[in-house]
Design a protein around this motif. Structure first.
Motif: not given
Length: 105
Positions: A55-83
């Motif tokens: 899916i990421c390949e079709e969207l021309e979206l590096p998986v690493s960027l998807l995972l970074r966005e997901v990581s940031d979303r999870v960090a926000l929901s946990e109340g963790v500061a995003i470095p």
């Protein structure tokens, strides 16, 4: 509790919508059924890493960027500061992994 499948689905949907692409267009290009892609985007199905990659390949979206966005979303929901930067120990692990992979090729 934050579910990864929901955050991954939300991020994939956002990427698709930013590109003004339809579910049908992306599902065809990624070789996944339209219904299954819809369920992934709605967080109802847990996608395999292979499917996320397609899916990421079709969207021309590096998986690493998807995972970074997901990581940031999870960090926000946990109340963790995003470095703003990657911690040095993580950079060292990534570089060590790249060097090891280069040595294997």
């Amino acid at each position: 509790m934050t579910l990864l499948r929901i955050e991954i689905g939300d991020s994939l949907r956002a990427a698709r919508l930013r590109q003004n692409r339809t579910l049908r267009d992306v599902s065809t290009g990624a070789s996944v059924s339209l219904g299954y892609l819809s369920e992934i985007e709605r967080g109802q199905k847990e996608a395999s890493s292979e499917l996320i990659s397609a899916i990421c390949e079709e969207l021309e979206l590096p998986v690493s960027l998807l995972l970074r966005e997901v990581s940031d979303r999870v960090a926000l929901s946990e109340g963790v500061a995003i470095p703003d930067t990657v911690p040095p120990e993580m950079s060292e692990r990534v570089l060590a992994g790249e060097q090891a992979m280069a040595g294997n090729s």
